[in-house]
Design an enzyme around this catalytic site. Structure first.
Site, PDB file in Angstrom:
ATOM      1  N   SER B 113       1.544  -0.832   2.723  1.00 43.17           N
ATOM      2  CA  SER B 113       1.751  -1.920   1.769  1.00 43.17           C
ATOM      3  C   SER B 113       0.562  -2.878   1.679  1.00 43.17           C
ATOM      4  CB  SER B 113       3.019  -2.701   2.129  1.00 43.17           C
ATOM      5  OG  SER B 113       2.842  -3.372   3.357  1.00 43.17           O
ATOM      6  N   LYS B 150       2.239  -9.434   5.210  1.00 45.31           N
ATOM      7  CA  LYS B 150       2.087  -9.594   3.754  1.00 45.31           C
ATOM      8  C   LYS B 150       1.151 -10.776   3.492  1.00 45.31           C
ATOM      9  CE  LYS B 150       5.040  -6.413   2.414  1.00 45.31           C
ATOM     10  NZ  LYS B 150       4.945  -5.719   3.696  1.00 45.31           N
TER      11      LYS B 150
END
Lengths: 431, 192
Positions: B113, B150
């Site tokens: 990701s 993230k």
């Protein structure tokens, strides 16, 4: 007027549970216990478990029904993780005082002496310490401040128990009357150094609370309970009696023992863990630069199985020459084991003790030694290599005698978390 | 009575000491008959000249030769003139913010990701818990009880966790929903 001394005790709340939760946020709010070696007893309880009335040291098998009912999770002790987190905790606290004013009291407790920082508001400072430890290393702490160690310890307890303090309690800003009134709210057993038995005797004497004990006459209590109690009472009255120790004193005794994974029955089987434990004990002995003059061995059967015949012998002997040599110590330990061992019992635990510890280099030869004991440099180097190898490749990689692969006597650690912070292969994975 | 002027010992007479086959004084000894061939074979070997290919036995039972172990190194020769200027690259010092060793943890990334931020599957992340996350920081966040890496941004004052890979959706937070940041990523260790 001299300002009273101000000592803070910073203590990690539910330390082992908090360490596990740092790496497993999903366990936040889940009732959680950490079990002792071999998954025997609770050594740490989360607040949720404490609220269910589970006491420290409760054997896990006795609380299995309760665990099922309330979804209590249990984890094995992960000392690699706790040790590393403890090191970080103490290192953060070291930023607040000069080195000689920090006393590392235990894996999760630290005394800080704020001598010479008289202008500091210790309630605010305590809050800042609490916030910093929480952010930097992720551990919740409580802070107690008092003019003696015993008062700091008591203040820490107050900060933990009464939510209005916000985890930080400074007794030195209270008037004496307020301080005593606060002490009246806590049972005498909460005082540092007062165990259950002592507490019962104090209650009988009409001293049921911390406040009552603080108001009593230390000299009078000394007559009945001895000098330790006199010191405790004086400390509660603000007279410092317990020395500051920023260097941990060398141990007077080293014990290495552990329950087997399952019961063992023969001398050969038990000799293995005894050799292993003596290897560890000798390593600790060398670490603190001591030699041992006395070696002991003990065996235990399972006292939780009353249907079994019980035999828990222990014996020690004085060595002709004090030593720190693993091979020599193991030879004596195995000989002692041979003398203790009786067939026909279901042994669950073995351990070794080293006593009569003295600094190395103070060797005293005995009159009947064949030769005066010489410093055998090669032997010392051999022990150095042994310690290095075990440091590098892990405990028990290199030892003396046959130690098979800990089959049968290795610890049960069924719910052991990874060594997140000390092992490259076991790092915490993030997605 | 005067001593006789003949007979007795004469100085310089007889074989010179050490003039035998061994080049050193000898002595008679009694040996067991059964061992005679062994002793003679040994003496024969002992008489031979030493050659590199056939070393002479000095004794059939050499005494142990003790080796001394020294506790400290003995410096020999001149000290290196560069010793005073010894410098080396310290990776810990380089990778960890000064004074932040206690608050720095190493975690391992899993998945794809964050490839846009240079974080690949299996990379090691240096995470400093003492830093305050800012707009644009790559963070370790607690989402649904799990840890995730993230990029932190804000939209209309609300935090958003952004993946650095178009195949992954943003994680937004509703009013009142709390986002907990575990730490701020400062470095990636990537094996090439």
């Amino acid at each position: 007027m001299n300002r009273p001394r101000r000592i803070a005790l910073v203590d990690v709340n539910n330390c082992y549970v908090s360490c596990e939760r740092l790496m497993r946020p999903d366990l936040e709010g889940v009732p959680l216990v950490v079990l002792s070696n071999n998954d025997g007893c609770c050594v740490a309880r989360s607040a949720e478990v404490k609220a269910l009335g589970v006491k420290m040291g409760t054997p896990w098998f006795q609380m299995k029904d309760l665990a099922k009912q309330h979804g209590i999770r249990a984890m094995s002790s992960n000392y690699a993780l706790y040790g590393d987190m403890s090191r970080r905790f103490h290192a953060v606290l070291a930023q607040w005082v000069p080195p000689e004013c920090q006393e590392i009291y235990s894996i999760d407790e630290c005394f800080l002496d704020f001598a010479g920082q008289d202008r500091l508001d210790l309630t605010k400072t305590g809050q800042a310490i609490k916030a910093q430890v929480k952010q930097w290393v992720g551990l919740p702490v409580s802070v107690g401040v008092g003019s003696t160690k015993t008062l700091a310890k008591f203040a820490n307890h107050v900060g933990k128990k009464q939510p209005q303090w916000g985890g930080v309690c400074d007794l030195t800003v209270l008037t004496e009357a307020d301080r005593l009134a606060l002490m009246d709210q806590f049972p005498v057993q909460e005082v540092w150094g007062v165990g259950r038995r002592l507490a019962e005797q104090l209650i009988e004497l009409g001293l049921p609370t911390t406040g009552a004990l603080a108001r009593s006459d230390p000299k009078r209590l000394r007559e009945r309970f001895g000098v330790v109690m006199e010191r405790t009472v004086s400390e509660l009255q603000g007279v410092s009696c317990i020395a500051w120790e920023n260097e941990p004193p060398a141990k007077q005794q080293i014990i290495a023992s552990r329950s087997f994974g399952g019961p063992l029955y023969t001398l050969d089987q038990i000799a293995e863990p005894v050799r292993f434990h003596m290897g560890r004990a000798a390593e600790k002995l060398r670490q603190q630069g001591s030699v041992a003059g006395r070696v002991g061995v003990f065996l235990e059967t399972n006292r939780f199985r009353p249907q079994d015949p019980q035999y828990s012998p222990s014996r020690s002997l004085a060595l002709p020459v004090a030593t720190d040599d693993t091979a020599v110590l193991i030879t004596w330990a195995v000989a002692l084991l041979g003398a203790l061992f009786k067939a026909g019992y279901r042994y669950v635990k073995a351990g070794v003790m080293l006593d009569d510890l003295r600094p190395r280099g103070l060797h005293q030869g005995s009159l009947f030694d064949a030769q005066p004991p010489v410093h055998d440099l090669r032997r010392e180097r051999l022990m150095g290599v042994l310690d290095q190898a075990n440091g590098k490749w892990g405990r028990g990689s290199l030892g003396v005698g046959v130690v098979k692969h800990q089959k049968g006597w290795a610890m049960n650690r069924d719910a052991l978390s990874p060594r997140y912070t000390t092992c490259w292969e076991e790092l915490r994975v993030v997605t | 009575m005067t001593p006789p002027d003949h007979g007795g010992a004469r100085p310089g007479a007889g074989r010179k000491p050490g003039s035998n086959a061994y080049g050193e004084p000898t002595t008679p000894v009694r040996i067991p008959v059964s061992q005679t061939p062994t002793v003679l074979a040994f003496l024969d070997a002992y008489r031979q000249e030493t050659r590199a290919s056939d070393p002479r036995a000095l004794t059939s039972n050499p005494p142990p030769m003790p080796l001394t172990a020294y506790l400290s190194k003995v410096p020999a020769g001149f000290p290196s003139p560069a010793a005073d200027y010894a410098e080396e690259l310290d990776l810990n010092q380089h990778l960890i913010l000064q004074g932040h060793a206690e608050s720095t943890f190493i975690l391992r990334a899993s998945g794809h990701s964050m490839i846009g931020a240079g974080i690949f599957d299996g990379d090691e992340l240096l995470v400093d818990r003492s830093l305050t996350p800012k707009e644009g920081s790559v963070v370790i966040a607690v989402v649904n009880g799990d840890l995730t890496v993230k990029r932190l941004t804000f939209r209309q004052g609300q935090p958003v966790l952004q993946a650095e890979n178009p195949h992954f959706a943003d994680r937004t937070f509703a009013e009142g929903e709390e986002l907990s940041i575990w730490g701020v990523v400062t470095r990636v260790l990537h094996r090439v």
